[in-house]
Scaffold this motif. Structure first.
Motif: not given
Length: 87
Positions: A33-35, A37-38, A41, A61-62, A65
């Motif tokens: 999920r973290y990647s 969101r990155k 962006s 969402e961004v 991140g």
């Protein structure tokens, strides 16, 4: 290794294995999920518009991140998730 000393039955060993697998699955899900969101962006406005991503949901969402949200999600493994893995 210390867990092995306290395990007296195969049933308890199975429970420990399931908890470890659930933790690893949770960590993998949080990092995914973290990647995502990155990467989200970096999407240009036109592509987001074509995909139907609304600006307010995009910004929400961004904003998640970052490392602080990642740590919060990593530490939020609930007992409900562990119970679901047992079934």
């Amino acid at each position: 290794m210390h867990l092995v000393l306290f395990i007296h039955s195969s049933h308890l060993a199975s429970e420990v294995d399931m908890i470890i697998i659930a933790l690893l699955h949770h960590f993998a899900h949080c990092f995914e999920r973290y990647s995502t969101r990155k990467k989200l962006s970096a999407l240009p406005y036109d592509l987001r518009k074509d995909l139907g991503i609304m600006q307010d949901s995009f910004e929400a969402e961004v904003a998640k991140g970052n490392v602080f949200t990642l740590m919060k999600e990593l530490s939020s493994l609930s007992t409900i998730n562990l119970r679901d893995k047992r079934k």
